[in-house]
Design a protein around this motif. Structure first.
Motif, PDB file in Angstrom:
ATOM      1  N   SER A  52       0.841  -1.189   0.000  1.00 17.56           N
ATOM      2  CA  SER A  52       0.000   0.000   0.000  1.00 17.56           C
ATOM      3  C   SER A  52       0.881   1.246   0.000  1.00 17.56           C
ATOM      4  CB  SER A  52      -0.907   0.017   1.238  1.00 17.56           C
ATOM      5  OG  SER A  52      -0.114   0.167   2.407  1.00 17.56           O
ATOM      6  N   LYS A  53       0.258   2.387  -0.208  1.00 22.11           N
ATOM      7  CA  LYS A  53       0.988   3.653  -0.118  1.00 22.11           C
ATOM      8  C   LYS A  53       1.487   3.878   1.306  1.00 22.11           C
ATOM      9  CE  LYS A  53      -1.139   7.686  -0.679  1.00 22.11           C
ATOM     10  NZ  LYS A  53      -1.733   8.904  -1.304  1.00 22.11           N
ATOM     11  N   GLN A  54       0.686   3.445   2.281  1.00 18.17           N
ATOM     12  CA  GLN A  54       1.125   3.580   3.673  1.00 18.17           C
ATOM     13  C   GLN A  54       2.380   2.751   3.937  1.00 18.17           C
ATOM     14  OE1 GLN A  54      -0.231   5.633   6.190  1.00 18.17           O
ATOM     15  NE2 GLN A  54       1.780   5.078   6.988  1.00 18.17           N
ATOM     16  N   ALA A  55       2.435   1.541   3.369  1.00 14.17           N
ATOM     17  CA  ALA A  55       3.627   0.713   3.537  1.00 14.17           C
ATOM     18  C   ALA A  55       4.847   1.378   2.909  1.00 14.17           C
ATOM     19  CB  ALA A  55       3.402  -0.665   2.920  1.00 14.17           C
ATOM     20  N   LEU A  56       4.638   2.036   1.775  1.00 21.88           N
ATOM     21  CA  LEU A  56       5.731   2.786   1.150  1.00 21.88           C
ATOM     22  C   LEU A  56       6.192   3.923   2.047  1.00 21.88           C
ATOM     23  CD1 LEU A  56       4.991   3.211  -2.667  1.00 21.88           C
ATOM     24  CD2 LEU A  56       7.151   2.505  -1.626  1.00 21.88           C
ATOM     25  N   ALA A  57       5.249   4.660   2.611  1.00 20.98           N
ATOM     26  CA  ALA A  57       5.602   5.760   3.505  1.00 20.98           C
ATOM     27  C   ALA A  57       6.382   5.256   4.711  1.00 20.98           C
ATOM     28  CB  ALA A  57       4.342   6.499   3.949  1.00 20.98           C
ATOM     29  N   ASP A  58       5.936   4.130   5.270  1.00 20.04           N
ATOM     30  CA  ASP A  58       6.659   3.551   6.400  1.00 20.04           C
ATOM     31  C   ASP A  58       8.077   3.142   5.999  1.00 20.04           C
ATOM     32  OD1 ASP A  58       4.440   3.897   7.985  1.00 20.04           O
ATOM     33  OD2 ASP A  58       3.722   1.838   7.742  1.00 20.04           O
ATOM     34  N   GLY A  59       8.213   2.593   4.783  1.00 23.74           N
ATOM     35  CA  GLY A  59       9.534   2.211   4.298  1.00 23.74           C
ATOM     36  C   GLY A  59      10.450   3.409   4.125  1.00 23.74           C
ATOM     37  N   VAL A  60       9.890   4.510   3.632  1.00 17.52           N
ATOM     38  CA  VAL A  60      10.694   5.731   3.474  1.00 17.52           C
ATOM     39  C   VAL A  60      11.108   6.272   4.836  1.00 17.52           C
ATOM     40  CG1 VAL A  60      10.599   8.146   2.735  1.00 17.52           C
ATOM     41  CG2 VAL A  60       9.746   6.346   1.223  1.00 17.52           C
ATOM     42  N   ARG A  61      10.190   6.252   5.798  1.00 13.05           N
ATOM     43  CA  ARG A  61      10.541   6.719   7.148  1.00 13.05           C
ATOM     44  C   ARG A  61      11.678   5.883   7.737  1.00 13.05           C
ATOM     45  NH1 ARG A  61       4.817   7.047   8.063  1.00 13.05           N
ATOM     46  NH2 ARG A  61       4.088   9.189   8.232  1.00 13.05           N
ATOM     47  N   ARG A  62      11.581   4.566   7.569  1.00 11.59           N
ATOM     48  CA  ARG A  62      12.629   3.708   8.124  1.00 11.59           C
ATOM     49  C   ARG A  62      13.971   3.975   7.437  1.00 11.59           C
ATOM     50  NH1 ARG A  62       8.264   0.013   8.465  1.00 11.59           N
ATOM     51  NH2 ARG A  62       8.680  -0.805   6.382  1.00 11.59           N
ATOM     52  N   ALA A  63      13.941   4.139   6.120  1.00 15.75           N
ATOM     53  CA  ALA A  63      15.182   4.431   5.395  1.00 15.75           C
ATOM     54  C   ALA A  63      15.754   5.771   5.829  1.00 15.75           C
ATOM     55  CB  ALA A  63      14.911   4.420   3.889  1.00 15.75           C
ATOM     56  N   GLY A  65      15.356   7.136   8.764  1.00 17.28           N
ATOM     57  CA  GLY A  65      15.930   6.923  10.087  1.00 17.28           C
ATOM     58  C   GLY A  65      17.288   6.251  10.034  1.00 17.28           C
ATOM     59  N   ARG A  66      17.465   5.325   9.088  1.00 12.38           N
ATOM     60  CA  ARG A  66      18.761   4.665   8.958  1.00 12.38           C
ATOM     61  C   ARG A  66      19.847   5.650   8.534  1.00 12.38           C
ATOM     62  NH1 ARG A  66      15.569   0.338   6.982  1.00 12.38           N
ATOM     63  NH2 ARG A  66      15.818   1.025   4.833  1.00 12.38           N
ATOM     64  N   GLU A  67      19.495   6.571   7.627  1.00 15.71           N
ATOM     65  CA  GLU A  67      20.482   7.563   7.186  1.00 15.71           C
ATOM     66  C   GLU A  67      20.924   8.445   8.351  1.00 15.71           C
ATOM     67  OE1 GLU A  67      21.952   7.960   4.237  1.00 15.71           O
ATOM     68  OE2 GLU A  67      20.945   6.187   3.472  1.00 15.71           O
ATOM     69  N   VAL A  68      19.965   8.949   9.100  1.00 20.42           N
ATOM     70  CA  VAL A  68      20.295   9.798  10.246  1.00 20.42           C
ATOM     71  C   VAL A  68      21.026   8.982  11.310  1.00 20.42           C
ATOM     72  CG1 VAL A  68      19.342  11.233  12.096  1.00 20.42           C
ATOM     73  CG2 VAL A  68      18.376  11.355   9.792  1.00 20.42           C
ATOM     74  N   GLY A  69      20.586   7.733  11.512  1.00 24.21           N
ATOM     75  CA  GLY A  69      21.245   6.879  12.493  1.00 24.21           C
ATOM     76  C   GLY A  69      22.691   6.592  12.141  1.00 24.21           C
ATOM     77  N   SER A  70      22.976   6.403  10.850  1.00 30.46           N
ATOM     78  CA  SER A  70      24.351   6.171  10.411  1.00 30.46           C
ATOM     79  C   SER A  70      25.230   7.374  10.726  1.00 30.46           C
ATOM     80  CB  SER A  70      24.375   5.874   8.910  1.00 30.46           C
ATOM     81  OG  SER A  70      25.697   5.708   8.449  1.00 30.46           O
ATOM     82  N   ALA A  71      24.690   8.579  10.512  1.00 34.06           N
ATOM     83  CA  ALA A  71      25.450   9.792  10.824  1.00 34.06           C
ATOM     84  C   ALA A  71      25.691   9.908  12.327  1.00 34.06           C
ATOM     85  CB  ALA A  71      24.708  11.023  10.311  1.00 34.06           C
ATOM     86  N   ALA A  72      24.689   9.539  13.119  1.00 38.19           N
ATOM     87  CA  ALA A  72      24.840   9.600  14.572  1.00 38.19           C
ATOM     88  C   ALA A  72      25.900   8.616  15.057  1.00 38.19           C
ATOM     89  CB  ALA A  72      23.497   9.308  15.242  1.00 38.19           C
ATOM     90  N   LEU A  73      25.893   7.393  14.514  1.00 37.21           N
ATOM     91  CA  LEU A  73      26.896   6.403  14.908  1.00 37.21           C
ATOM     92  C   LEU A  73      28.298   6.853  14.523  1.00 37.21           C
ATOM     93  CD1 LEU A  73      25.194   2.975  14.112  1.00 37.21           C
ATOM     94  CD2 LEU A  73      25.706   3.947  16.345  1.00 37.21           C
ATOM     95  N   SER A  74      28.427   7.471  13.359  1.00 33.29           N
ATOM     96  CA  SER A  74      29.735   7.983  12.942  1.00 33.29           C
ATOM     97  C   SER A  74      30.234   9.028  13.935  1.00 33.29           C
ATOM     98  CB  SER A  74      29.647   8.598  11.543  1.00 33.29           C
ATOM     99  OG  SER A  74      29.379   7.602  10.577  1.00 33.29           O
ATOM    100  N   ASP A 124      19.937   4.609  15.727  1.00 32.78           N
ATOM    101  CA  ASP A 124      21.064   3.735  15.427  1.00 32.78           C
ATOM    102  C   ASP A 124      20.744   2.751  14.316  1.00 32.78           C
ATOM    103  OD1 ASP A 124      19.312   2.053  16.703  1.00 32.78           O
ATOM    104  OD2 ASP A 124      20.737   1.337  18.206  1.00 32.78           O
ATOM    105  N   GLY A 125      19.500   2.799  13.773  1.00 31.13           N
ATOM    106  CA  GLY A 125      19.129   1.950  12.652  1.00 31.13           C
ATOM    107  C   GLY A 125      18.978   0.485  13.012  1.00 31.13           C
ATOM    108  N   SER A 126      18.941   0.154  14.296  1.00 30.32           N
ATOM    109  CA  SER A 126      18.900  -1.254  14.683  1.00 30.32           C
ATOM    110  C   SER A 126      17.471  -1.676  15.019  1.00 30.32           C
ATOM    111  CB  SER A 126      19.837  -1.497  15.869  1.00 30.32           C
ATOM    112  OG  SER A 126      19.534  -0.636  16.940  1.00 30.32           O
ATOM    113  N   ALA A 127      17.134  -1.732  16.298  1.00 26.08           N
ATOM    114  CA  ALA A 127      15.824  -2.235  16.696  1.00 26.08           C
ATOM    115  C   ALA A 127      14.734  -1.221  16.403  1.00 26.08           C
ATOM    116  CB  ALA A 127      15.845  -2.553  18.195  1.00 26.08           C
ATOM    117  N   PRO A 128      13.575  -1.693  15.938  1.00 21.28           N
ATOM    118  CA  PRO A 128      12.458  -0.784  15.716  1.00 21.28           C
ATOM    119  C   PRO A 128      11.989  -0.176  17.033  1.00 21.28           C
ATOM    120  CG  PRO A 128      12.054  -2.915  14.670  1.00 21.28           C
ATOM    121  CD  PRO A 128      13.240  -3.075  15.572  1.00 21.28           C
ATOM    122  N   VAL A 129      11.568   1.083  16.985  1.00 24.95           N
ATOM    123  CA  VAL A 129      11.033   1.755  18.161  1.00 24.95           C
ATOM    124  C   VAL A 129       9.804   2.530  17.726  1.00 24.95           C
ATOM    125  CG1 VAL A 129      13.252   1.953  19.314  1.00 24.95           C
ATOM    126  CG2 VAL A 129      12.517   3.771  17.784  1.00 24.95           C
ATOM    127  N   ALA A 130       9.013   2.959  18.689  1.00 25.20           N
ATOM    128  CA  ALA A 130       7.828   3.746  18.376  1.00 25.20           C
ATOM    129  C   ALA A 130       8.252   5.099  17.811  1.00 25.20           C
ATOM    130  CB  ALA A 130       6.996   3.925  19.641  1.00 25.20           C
TER     131      ALA A 130
END
Length: 213
Positions: A52-63, A65-74, A124-130
């Motif tokens: 669904s479009k909602q699933a796409l939106a959730d996928g974009v949000r997770r991606a 978060g991973r980008e920002v999390g990678s910068a934070a870990l660095s 941190d791009g690891s475990a899902p959180v709310a």
């Protein structure tokens, strides 16, 4: 393996096309037909990866978060003064907000209040959180770097680390708001001006020249 690689490329193409569309027109106006055309795949291929479009939106949000999390870990793993790591992280966050369409789309989806279909990943791009935990995760990164800076003697005596961390996290949140209001924001000069104002409250005068703002 070939089929898996092809499927992986298709999924990434769809995700990027969705991010570009959400960043440009928002969630409500986005069309799955337009997204599939932009990705160069059939609508059936899109639905194979995202139901669904909602699933796409959730996928974009997770991606996002991973980008920002990678910068934070660095920033957490960087050598050198901890406060410099925090300054560099704020510049990298600003760059992502300016240049990374996935991060920009994630910001727009958050600002629009689009319904979230499930849990999201932490910084941190690891475990899902709310979803409401996301900014607390960024605040934790700021806290850790300020604690390191204090332990290393970088900060002025008596600096309230908790208050300073809350202020700097609020500044990061302000960067997100600026990114949503005007293209190309926040620029490097915007971030440097913020640190020029903040540094005297954090660092003794004799140490300030050692930081790249």
């Amino acid at each position: 393996m070939v089929k898996q690689e092809r499927a992986g490329r298709t999924r990434q193409a769809v995700l990027l096309a969705a991010a570009e569309t959400f960043a440009r027109v928002g969630f409500e106006a986005a069309s799955l037909v337009d997204i599939s055309r932009r990705a160069g795949v059939s609508k059936g291929a899109l639905y194979f990866h995202f139901v669904s479009k909602q699933a796409l939106a959730d996928g974009v949000r997770r991606a996002s978060g991973r980008e920002v999390g990678s910068a934070a870990l660095s920033a957490l793993r960087a050598d050198g003064p901890a406060l410099q790591g925090l300054i560099d992280f704020s510049h990298e966050l600003a760059r992502l907000l300016r240049e990374d369409v996935v991060v920009r789309a994630g910001v727009r989806l958050g600002r629009s209040g689009a319904r979230r279909g499930g849990a999201e990943e932490g910084v941190d791009g690891s475990a899902p959180v709310a979803p409401e935990v996301a900014w607390r995760g960024l605040a934790a990164v700021v806290h850790r770097l300020l604690d390191r800076a204090a332990d290393a003697g970088e900060l002025c005596p008596g600096v309230d680390r908790r208050t300073a961390a809350e202020l700097l996290t609020a500044v990061a949140a302000g960067q997100v708001l600026l990114a949503g209001e005007k293209a190309g924001r926040p620029g490097p000069e915007d971030v440097s001006r913020l640190w020029t104002a903040a540094l005297p409250a954090l660092v003794p005068a004799e140490r300030r020249a050692g930081y790249r703002l």
